[in-house]
Every structure is written in C-alpha cells, then in structure tokens.
Write a protein that holds these residues in place. Structure first.
Motif, PDB file in Angstrom:
ATOM      1  N   ASN A  76       0.811  -1.221   0.000  1.00  0.00           N
ATOM      2  CA  ASN A  76       0.000   0.000   0.000  1.00  0.00           C
ATOM      3  C   ASN A  76       0.846   1.273   0.000  1.00  0.00           C
ATOM      4  O   ASN A  76       0.353   2.349  -0.331  1.00  0.00           O
ATOM      5  CB  ASN A  76      -0.932   0.009   1.221  1.00  0.00           C
ATOM      6  N   ASP A  77       2.109   1.149   0.383  1.00  0.00           N
ATOM      7  CA  ASP A  77       3.017   2.302   0.390  1.00  0.00           C
ATOM      8  C   ASP A  77       4.439   1.752   0.443  1.00  0.00           C
ATOM      9  O   ASP A  77       4.783   0.985   1.344  1.00  0.00           O
ATOM     10  CB  ASP A  77       2.746   3.191   1.603  1.00  0.00           C
ATOM     11  N   LEU A  78       5.268   2.144  -0.521  1.00  0.00           N
ATOM     12  CA  LEU A  78       6.605   1.562  -0.622  1.00  0.00           C
ATOM     13  C   LEU A  78       7.483   1.917   0.570  1.00  0.00           C
ATOM     14  O   LEU A  78       8.272   1.096   1.043  1.00  0.00           O
ATOM     15  CB  LEU A  78       7.277   2.012  -1.922  1.00  0.00           C
ATOM     16  N   ASN A  79       7.356   3.120   1.079  1.00  0.00           N
ATOM     17  CA  ASN A  79       8.193   3.531   2.208  1.00  0.00           C
ATOM     18  C   ASN A  79       7.863   2.728   3.463  1.00  0.00           C
ATOM     19  O   ASN A  79       8.773   2.271   4.174  1.00  0.00           O
ATOM     20  CB  ASN A  79       8.009   5.031   2.473  1.00  0.00           C
ATOM     21  N   ARG A  80       6.590   2.518   3.725  1.00  0.00           N
ATOM     22  CA  ARG A  80       6.208   1.705   4.884  1.00  0.00           C
ATOM     23  C   ARG A  80       6.608   0.247   4.687  1.00  0.00           C
ATOM     24  O   ARG A  80       7.069  -0.411   5.621  1.00  0.00           O
ATOM     25  CB  ARG A  80       4.698   1.820   5.134  1.00  0.00           C
ATOM     26  N   SER A  81       6.410  -0.255   3.463  1.00  0.00           N
ATOM     27  CA  SER A  81       6.780  -1.646   3.183  1.00  0.00           C
ATOM     28  C   SER A  81       8.276  -1.858   3.365  1.00  0.00           C
ATOM     29  O   SER A  81       8.710  -2.893   3.893  1.00  0.00           O
ATOM     30  CB  SER A  81       6.361  -2.030   1.758  1.00  0.00           C
ATOM     31  N   LEU A  82       9.071  -0.889   2.933  1.00  0.00           N
ATOM     32  CA  LEU A  82      10.525  -0.986   3.080  1.00  0.00           C
ATOM     33  C   LEU A  82      10.921  -1.079   4.544  1.00  0.00           C
ATOM     34  O   LEU A  82      11.701  -1.964   4.946  1.00  0.00           O
ATOM     35  CB  LEU A  82      11.175   0.235   2.420  1.00  0.00           C
ATOM     36  N   LEU A  83      10.394  -0.207   5.365  1.00  0.00           N
ATOM     37  CA  LEU A  83      10.731  -0.220   6.791  1.00  0.00           C
ATOM     38  C   LEU A  83      10.235  -1.497   7.463  1.00  0.00           C
ATOM     39  O   LEU A  83      10.922  -2.062   8.328  1.00  0.00           O
ATOM     40  CB  LEU A  83      10.142   1.010   7.485  1.00  0.00           C
ATOM     41  N   ARG A  84       9.059  -1.948   7.057  1.00  0.00           N
ATOM     42  CA  ARG A  84       8.514  -3.177   7.641  1.00  0.00           C
ATOM     43  C   ARG A  84       9.389  -4.381   7.309  1.00  0.00           C
ATOM     44  O   ARG A  84       9.695  -5.214   8.186  1.00  0.00           O
ATOM     45  CB  ARG A  84       7.093  -3.407   7.132  1.00  0.00           C
ATOM     46  N   GLU A  85       9.828  -4.492   6.055  1.00  0.00           N
ATOM     47  CA  GLU A  85      10.636  -5.645   5.653  1.00  0.00           C
ATOM     48  C   GLU A  85      11.995  -5.634   6.331  1.00  0.00           C
ATOM     49  O   GLU A  85      12.509  -6.683   6.727  1.00  0.00           O
ATOM     50  CB  GLU A  85      10.787  -5.671   4.131  1.00  0.00           C
ATOM     51  N   ILE A  86      12.596  -4.462   6.475  1.00  0.00           N
ATOM     52  CA  ILE A  86      13.873  -4.373   7.194  1.00  0.00           C
ATOM     53  C   ILE A  86      13.691  -4.814   8.643  1.00  0.00           C
ATOM     54  O   ILE A  86      14.517  -5.530   9.214  1.00  0.00           O
ATOM     55  CB  ILE A  86      14.424  -2.933   7.130  1.00  0.00           C
ATOM     56  N   GLY A  87      12.570  -4.399   9.227  1.00  0.00           N
ATOM     57  CA  GLY A  87      12.305  -4.737  10.621  1.00  0.00           C
ATOM     58  C   GLY A  87      12.185  -6.230  10.882  1.00  0.00           C
ATOM     59  O   GLY A  87      12.433  -6.685  12.010  1.00  0.00           O
ATOM     60  N   LYS A  88      11.836  -6.994   9.860  1.00  0.00           N
ATOM     61  CA  LYS A  88      11.706  -8.444  10.036  1.00  0.00           C
ATOM     62  C   LYS A  88      13.039  -9.118  10.326  1.00  0.00           C
ATOM     63  O   LYS A  88      13.081 -10.225  10.866  1.00  0.00           O
ATOM     64  CB  LYS A  88      11.082  -9.061   8.785  1.00  0.00           C
ATOM     65  N   TYR A  89      14.138  -8.462   9.950  1.00  0.00           N
ATOM     66  CA  TYR A  89      15.457  -9.078  10.097  1.00  0.00           C
ATOM     67  C   TYR A  89      16.222  -8.538  11.309  1.00  0.00           C
ATOM     68  O   TYR A  89      17.366  -8.931  11.531  1.00  0.00           O
ATOM     69  CB  TYR A  89      16.295  -8.832   8.833  1.00  0.00           C
TER      70      TYR A  89
END
Length: 355
Positions: A76-89
């Motif tokens: 839904n938003d690339l900036n939020r998705s980017l931060l979310r995916e980084i947070g998984k690691y």
C-alpha cells in the motif's frame, strides 16, 4: 502420482537452483553489477524472468553469510513496506522517525552481512503511488547511498516504465550508471530451459532436437518472441496431455514426443487459455461451496487485483470485497477460497501487510 515440475506464473526461488536454466550469462552480469556499484537498475520486458534471475540466479551466487537479501514490494506504500521488511530481520526497536540509513546501519552491525534491498515490480511506485510517496522514497534512497554503508539497492522494473524514473534521477543522478537489460531468450537458451526442466521432472523427450523445435514453433510470436511464462504453461499442457494419453494417473514416466506436441498444436494465446481453464475450475469449486451463480466471480476478484496497466497489486480482503461489482458479491469465506486457489495455480503470492 508424479509431481508437476512446472512453475506456471510463479518466479523461481533460491531453492529452484536445479531447475533454473538458460540465464548463466545474465546471472554472471548481474553478479558483477552488484559488486560494481551500490545501485543497480535491472529492467526488461514482461515475461523475461527478471525476478527469477534475482531470486534464483543471483541468490545462488552468494554464500548465506555474504549477503542479506531484503525483498520489497510496494503493497500500500513503498516507504512503509521498506521499513517493515527491514524490521523483520532485526531485533532493534526503532522510533518511527528513525531514518532508513540508520536502520540499515543497525541491521548490518547486528548481522554482519551486507544488506541488499531488492525492490521487485518497482514500477508500482509510479503506477499507484502518490507524488509524496515517490518523493519520500527518492530522498530516502539518496540519503542511504550517500551514507556509504554496507548496502546495495537493486531496482527491478519493466522497461516500458523507464521514463517514469526521470524525477528519481534528479535526486539520484547515478540511477542509470549501472543498469542491466534482460532480453527475451534465444532459441538455444529456450531449448536449454525445455530440456533442463524435463530432466528435472523426469520427463523423457524423444527426438529431443526436433520435439523441442516443435514446442518453440508452437509458441512463437513474430513480434514478441517467446514468453517464459507461456512456455511453462505450454509444457504443463503437454504434461497433462500425456497423462490423458497414457490413461494412467499413477504412471512413473511422462514422455514428450512429436506426436504429443502435434496433438496439442500451436497456442498463440497460451496464458489466456490457461486462465480460462483455471477460472472454470474455481467456479466449479464455488458451486460446490453453495454459491448460486459463480460464473465470472473468480475473474471479478482477479480484476480487483490488477491495475489498468496490467500489473498485480496487493489488497486486503476487505478492500477486494468493497471493490467487487454490487451485483457480484462473495462471502469472506468464498473470497478466501478464490485467493487460495489463485495461490495454488501461482497466479497470486500473498504478502503480509501492516495492519
């Protein structure tokens, strides 16, 4: 019963190394490109296997300790998705205002693995994203690259959207300095895909050179060449036709030969025919579930997941139900059935979205 060895509409992953063929040269070029620069632009026409080249080809050139791949789709938003995916690691709990470059630095120090941010279907940012979302992303990537961290950025985009990157280039001037175009496969490499996949799937190919040539001729489009997705669907059609020909669902050997290829014949609209068949099967499943008029319902669900530009987009079930035509309604359970079937035929790969 034998397992179907074909990928259909899905991309190859790291685990598919033994059935990924025909892209040795491009894999080596991409491996060199990511070592030459902090930013790589990978582009090509739809159906050239760009995502597979990264997920399988490039991934298998690294040892696990040599890279930390973070795959990002817009959602839904690339900036939020980017931060979310980084947070998984990472186990670090960042403040919401923590800049991207600080998060990436923390992630590297925590894992001691170079971070590779891989943006798949990057054109979605420009097809569906607002100007504010685009500008925020451009600036974040600019700041990240200037920080000189142990981080690489790989952008995967369909070539017809290259012109959309003009504003991005103003913020990140080196954007086009290290780019790699993936072209349609030639007949030699397509033959390697056919024969290699058949070996992987324990499929005998009689008169291999002639049979493979017939397969490619039956798929060839004078203007666009041969799409890898269409090839996968066509090989599946041959596989299922041989099951029918032998009349034994428990057979141990599938065989492709000239007679079989001739019986299946040319398929100029391979993907369309495949989707028509699958939609009919899903409609039959809905009918068994008690849906009174299932005709066309799976296709209506699919329409909500495709943009006017023909790209897939992520949507939550509530949004899908809201976007269905008023006279074509589904229950939440029946929608979940449709989405699960889309995943089964590898038409859809669902990603977790933020709440």
């Amino acid at each position: 019963m034998m397992t179907n060895p074909f990928k259909f509409l899905d991309s190859y992953d790291k685990e598919d190394k033994d059935r990924f063929f025909g892209r040795n040269k491009e894999t080596a070029q991409l491996f060199n490109a990511v070592h030459a620069s902090g930013l790589v632009l990978l582009y090509g026409a739809s159906g050239t296997g760009k995502t597979s080249l990264v997920n399988c080809g490039l991934a298998n050139r690294f040892q696990e300790t040599d890279w930390l791949p973070v795959f990002i789709r817009r959602g839904n938003d690339l900036n939020r998705s980017l931060l979310r995916e980084i947070g998984k690691y990472s186990s670090t709990q960042w403040e919401e205002s923590t800049p991207l470059r600080h998060r990436v630095k923390d992630l590297y120090l925590e894992t001691y693995r170079p971070v590779y941010l891989i943006f798949d279907q990057f054109e979605e940012l420009y097809i569906m994203g607002a100007e504010a979302e685009q500008q925020a992303f451009h600036q974040s990537i600019s700041n990240l690259l200037q920080a000189g961290l142990q981080c690489k950025v790989l952008l995967i985009i369909r070539e017809e959207y290259i012109a959309y990157l003009s504003e991005f280039e103003k913020v990140v001037p080196p954007l086009f300095d290290n780019r790699l175009r993936i072209e349609k496969m030639n007949d030699h490499n397509l033959s390697r895909v056919v024969l290699g996949t058949c070996r992987y799937g324990n499929i005998e190919v009689k008169e291999a050179k002639r049979t493979t040539s017939m397969i490619l001729d039956n798929l060839r489009n004078a203007r666009e060449g041969i799409d890898l997705t269409n090839l996968q669907v066509y090989l599946d059609r041959l596989w299922r036709r041989d099951l029918d020909r032998q009349g034994n669902q428990q057979l141990e050997q599938v065989t492709f030969d000239e007679e079989l290829v001739d019986a299946v014949g040319p398929m100029k609209n391979v993907l369309s025919e495949f989707l028509d068949e699958q939609m009919q099967d899903i409609e039959a499943g809905l009918k068994k579930r008690g849906v009174k008029s299932p005709q066309g319902l799976p296709l209506e669900v699919l329409f909500t997941l495709v943009t006017e530009d023909g790209t897939k987009r992520s949507k939550d079930p509530i949004s899908i139900l809201e976007d269905m035509p008023r006279n074509r309604k589904l229950s939440a359970a029946d929608l979940e059935f449709c989405l699960s079937e889309f995943e089964r035929i590898k038409l859809l790969r669902r990603f977790a979205e933020e709440g």
